[in-house]
Design a protein around this motif. Structure first.
Motif, PDB file in Angstrom:
ATOM      1  N   ARG A  89      24.701 -20.125 -10.784  1.00 41.58           N
ATOM      2  CA  ARG A  89      25.910 -20.656 -11.428  1.00 41.58           C
ATOM      3  C   ARG A  89      27.122 -20.328 -10.568  1.00 41.58           C
ATOM      4  O   ARG A  89      27.101 -19.355  -9.811  1.00 41.58           O
ATOM      5  CB  ARG A  89      26.088 -20.043 -12.819  1.00 41.58           C
ATOM      6  CG  ARG A  89      25.093 -20.553 -13.823  1.00 41.58           C
ATOM      7  CD  ARG A  89      25.209 -19.835 -15.172  1.00 41.58           C
ATOM      8  NE  ARG A  89      24.982 -18.384 -15.089  1.00 41.58           N
ATOM      9  CZ  ARG A  89      23.808 -17.803 -14.933  1.00 41.58           C
ATOM     10  NH1 ARG A  89      22.728 -18.522 -14.826  1.00 41.58           N
ATOM     11  NH2 ARG A  89      23.690 -16.495 -14.891  1.00 41.58           N
ATOM     12  N   LEU A  90      28.179 -21.122 -10.738  1.00 41.05           N
ATOM     13  CA  LEU A  90      29.369 -20.932  -9.923  1.00 41.05           C
ATOM     14  C   LEU A  90      30.621 -21.168 -10.763  1.00 41.05           C
ATOM     15  O   LEU A  90      30.644 -22.045 -11.635  1.00 41.05           O
ATOM     16  CB  LEU A  90      29.348 -21.946  -8.770  1.00 41.05           C
ATOM     17  CG  LEU A  90      30.640 -22.110  -7.995  1.00 41.05           C
ATOM     18  CD1 LEU A  90      30.397 -21.757  -6.539  1.00 41.05           C
ATOM     19  CD2 LEU A  90      31.128 -23.529  -8.085  1.00 41.05           C
ATOM     20  N   ASN A  91      31.658 -20.383 -10.499  1.00 43.87           N
ATOM     21  CA  ASN A  91      32.989 -20.599 -11.071  1.00 43.87           C
ATOM     22  C   ASN A  91      33.980 -20.268  -9.960  1.00 43.87           C
ATOM     23  O   ASN A  91      34.091 -19.115  -9.552  1.00 43.87           O
ATOM     24  CB  ASN A  91      33.223 -19.708 -12.294  1.00 43.87           C
ATOM     25  CG  ASN A  91      34.511 -20.041 -12.998  1.00 43.87           C
ATOM     26  OD1 ASN A  91      35.334 -20.820 -12.516  1.00 43.87           O
ATOM     27  ND2 ASN A  91      34.710 -19.439 -14.158  1.00 43.87           N
ATOM     28  N   TYR A  92      34.682 -21.277  -9.464  1.00 46.36           N
ATOM     29  CA  TYR A  92      35.598 -21.093  -8.330  1.00 46.36           C
ATOM     30  C   TYR A  92      36.996 -21.545  -8.716  1.00 46.36           C
ATOM     31  O   TYR A  92      37.188 -22.679  -9.148  1.00 46.36           O
ATOM     32  CB  TYR A  92      35.107 -21.881  -7.120  1.00 46.36           C
ATOM     33  CG  TYR A  92      36.054 -21.835  -5.942  1.00 46.36           C
ATOM     34  CD1 TYR A  92      36.390 -20.629  -5.343  1.00 46.36           C
ATOM     35  CD2 TYR A  92      36.615 -22.990  -5.435  1.00 46.36           C
ATOM     36  CE1 TYR A  92      37.254 -20.574  -4.260  1.00 46.36           C
ATOM     37  CE2 TYR A  92      37.475 -22.953  -4.340  1.00 46.36           C
ATOM     38  CZ  TYR A  92      37.796 -21.744  -3.767  1.00 46.36           C
ATOM     39  OH  TYR A  92      38.652 -21.696  -2.701  1.00 46.36           O
ATOM     40  N   GLN A  93      37.963 -20.651  -8.587  1.00 42.97           N
ATOM     41  CA  GLN A  93      39.378 -20.937  -8.837  1.00 42.97           C
ATOM     42  C   GLN A  93      40.091 -20.870  -7.498  1.00 42.97           C
ATOM     43  O   GLN A  93      40.329 -19.789  -6.975  1.00 42.97           O
ATOM     44  CB  GLN A  93      39.963 -19.920  -9.828  1.00 42.97           C
ATOM     45  CG  GLN A  93      41.405 -20.144 -10.159  1.00 42.97           C
ATOM     46  CD  GLN A  93      41.628 -21.443 -10.914  1.00 42.97           C
ATOM     47  OE1 GLN A  93      40.909 -21.768 -11.841  1.00 42.97           O
ATOM     48  NE2 GLN A  93      42.615 -22.195 -10.505  1.00 42.97           N
ATOM     49  N   HIS A  94      40.417 -22.040  -6.926  1.00 42.91           N
ATOM     50  CA  HIS A  94      40.967 -22.063  -5.574  1.00 42.91           C
ATOM     51  C   HIS A  94      42.361 -21.437  -5.491  1.00 42.91           C
ATOM     52  O   HIS A  94      42.660 -20.744  -4.534  1.00 42.91           O
ATOM     53  CB  HIS A  94      41.003 -23.483  -5.022  1.00 42.91           C
ATOM     54  CG  HIS A  94      41.541 -23.541  -3.633  1.00 42.91           C
ATOM     55  ND1 HIS A  94      40.843 -23.026  -2.557  1.00 42.91           N
ATOM     56  CD2 HIS A  94      42.709 -24.009  -3.140  1.00 42.91           C
ATOM     57  CE1 HIS A  94      41.561 -23.189  -1.463  1.00 42.91           C
ATOM     58  NE2 HIS A  94      42.691 -23.777  -1.778  1.00 42.91           N
ATOM     59  N   GLY A  95      43.204 -21.676  -6.474  1.00 45.86           N
ATOM     60  CA  GLY A  95      44.562 -21.130  -6.426  1.00 45.86           C
ATOM     61  C   GLY A  95      44.581 -19.619  -6.319  1.00 45.86           C
ATOM     62  O   GLY A  95      45.376 -19.045  -5.584  1.00 45.86           O
ATOM     63  N   ASP A  96      43.678 -18.967  -7.036  1.00 43.72           N
ATOM     64  CA  ASP A  96      43.579 -17.503  -7.003  1.00 43.72           C
ATOM     65  C   ASP A  96      42.622 -17.024  -5.921  1.00 43.72           C
ATOM     66  O   ASP A  96      42.500 -15.823  -5.699  1.00 43.72           O
ATOM     67  CB  ASP A  96      43.086 -16.977  -8.353  1.00 43.72           C
ATOM     68  CG  ASP A  96      44.020 -17.332  -9.484  1.00 43.72           C
ATOM     69  OD1 ASP A  96      45.224 -17.526  -9.227  1.00 43.72           O
ATOM     70  OD2 ASP A  96      43.542 -17.431 -10.639  1.00 43.72           O
ATOM     71  N   ARG A  97      41.906 -17.968  -5.288  1.00 40.31           N
ATOM     72  CA  ARG A  97      40.890 -17.654  -4.281  1.00 40.31           C
ATOM     73  C   ARG A  97      39.839 -16.702  -4.856  1.00 40.31           C
ATOM     74  O   ARG A  97      39.407 -15.748  -4.206  1.00 40.31           O
ATOM     75  CB  ARG A  97      41.501 -17.052  -3.025  1.00 40.31           C
ATOM     76  CG  ARG A  97      42.555 -17.924  -2.402  1.00 40.31           C
ATOM     77  CD  ARG A  97      42.083 -18.450  -1.111  1.00 40.31           C
ATOM     78  NE  ARG A  97      43.186 -19.185  -0.460  1.00 40.31           N
ATOM     79  CZ  ARG A  97      42.993 -20.307   0.169  1.00 40.31           C
ATOM     80  NH1 ARG A  97      41.801 -20.802   0.246  1.00 40.31           N
ATOM     81  NH2 ARG A  97      44.004 -20.924   0.736  1.00 40.31           N
ATOM     82  N   VAL A  98      39.428 -16.981  -6.111  1.00 46.38           N
ATOM     83  CA  VAL A  98      38.421 -16.163  -6.775  1.00 46.38           C
ATOM     84  C   VAL A  98      37.158 -17.011  -6.941  1.00 46.38           C
ATOM     85  O   VAL A  98      37.187 -18.091  -7.524  1.00 46.38           O
ATOM     86  CB  VAL A  98      38.912 -15.679  -8.158  1.00 46.38           C
ATOM     87  CG1 VAL A  98      37.800 -14.961  -8.911  1.00 46.38           C
ATOM     88  CG2 VAL A  98      40.116 -14.774  -8.004  1.00 46.38           C
ATOM     89  N   LEU A  99      36.051 -16.503  -6.412  1.00 43.06           N
ATOM     90  CA  LEU A  99      34.762 -17.170  -6.491  1.00 43.06           C
ATOM     91  C   LEU A  99      33.805 -16.248  -7.229  1.00 43.06           C
ATOM     92  O   LEU A  99      33.629 -15.093  -6.837  1.00 43.06           O
ATOM     93  CB  LEU A  99      34.228 -17.457  -5.079  1.00 43.06           C
ATOM     94  CG  LEU A  99      32.816 -17.994  -4.994  1.00 43.06           C
ATOM     95  CD1 LEU A  99      32.749 -19.413  -5.537  1.00 43.06           C
ATOM     96  CD2 LEU A  99      32.338 -17.965  -3.553  1.00 43.06           C
ATOM     97  N   GLN A 100      33.212 -16.757  -8.295  1.00 42.71           N
ATOM     98  CA  GLN A 100      32.249 -15.971  -9.054  1.00 42.71           C
ATOM     99  C   GLN A 100      30.901 -16.676  -8.981  1.00 42.71           C
ATOM    100  O   GLN A 100      30.774 -17.829  -9.400  1.00 42.71           O
ATOM    101  CB  GLN A 100      32.692 -15.841 -10.511  1.00 42.71           C
ATOM    102  CG  GLN A 100      31.753 -15.032 -11.350  1.00 42.71           C
ATOM    103  CD  GLN A 100      32.249 -14.900 -12.779  1.00 42.71           C
ATOM    104  OE1 GLN A 100      33.412 -15.121 -13.067  1.00 42.71           O
ATOM    105  NE2 GLN A 100      31.358 -14.541 -13.665  1.00 42.71           N
ATOM    106  N   LEU A 101      29.901 -15.995  -8.426  1.00 42.50           N
ATOM    107  CA  LEU A 101      28.534 -16.496  -8.351  1.00 42.50           C
ATOM    108  C   LEU A 101      27.697 -15.672  -9.307  1.00 42.50           C
ATOM    109  O   LEU A 101      27.778 -14.440  -9.304  1.00 42.50           O
ATOM    110  CB  LEU A 101      27.999 -16.377  -6.928  1.00 42.50           C
ATOM    111  CG  LEU A 101      28.758 -17.152  -5.854  1.00 42.50           C
ATOM    112  CD1 LEU A 101      28.250 -16.771  -4.468  1.00 42.50           C
ATOM    113  CD2 LEU A 101      28.645 -18.638  -6.087  1.00 42.50           C
TER     114      LEU A 101
END
Length: 189
Positions: A159-171
């Protein structure tokens, strides 16, 4: 007098009655229009291109105000002008264009750019069978396995959740990664 009574009777029978307004038919999940080989562009208040969606065919469903697209290709620019390109076999977008779901060989690529300090940010490519892009908030999610490539680095996850503005990537799930040695990366300039 009989003639007047007969005329009144005829007038009453032929006068339309005013009843309750007809109830509108419930919306069904049937397309109300089609498009073939099309492009839809969205602009910001200053007139700059914000996003564009191309497709081979699309169907609009009024009950959900969604547009189902065959072979979509999406190009989106954020406030800094960074380009993101997305492709898939099928796409589903909301009526206001703020969300795009990509199904079947979905690929989202953030082109290489420079951050606020001028450092090179390598190209990032995320692929999977289903990706959900939130264009207004610059966010990408998936509840299915994905492959992420950032420069020479490569990761896989369930699974993936990526927030580009905060540069936070959760795998999440089974996460595996291969980080290239620093010598093989492009130098920051």
């Amino acid at each position: 007098m009989a003639l007047m009574a007969l005329g009144s009777y005829w007038l009453v029978r032929n006068t339309p009655t005013f009843g309750p307004p007809p109830t509108p038919a419930a919306a069904t999940h049937e397309p109300d229009y089609f498009m073939r080989r099309f492009a839809v562009r969205n602009f910001d208040a200053a007139g700059r291109l914000k996003s564009e969606i191309f497709g081979s065919e699309a169907r609009h469903y009024p009950d959900t105000d969604t547009l189902e697209i065959d072979n979509p290709r999406v190009r989106a620019f954020n406030e800094r002008g960074e380009l993101t390109v997305a492709t898939a076999r099928r796409g589903l977008t909301t009526g206001d264009g703020s969300q795009v779901q990509l199904f079947g060989n979905a690929v989202v690529t953030r082109e290489a750019s420079r951050d606020a300090q001028g450092r090179l940010q390598p190209q990032m490519r995320i692929s999977g069978e289903h990706l959900h892009a939130f264009l207004d908030t610059d966010r990408l999610t998936s509840e299915q396995p994905v492959v992420l490539q950032r420069g020479e680095d490569r990761f896989t996850a369930d699974r993936l959740n990526y927030q580009h503005g905060d540069r936070v990537l959760q795998l999440d799930g089974r996460v595996r990664g291969l980080i290239a040695p620093a010598g093989s990366r492009e130098p920051a300039s």
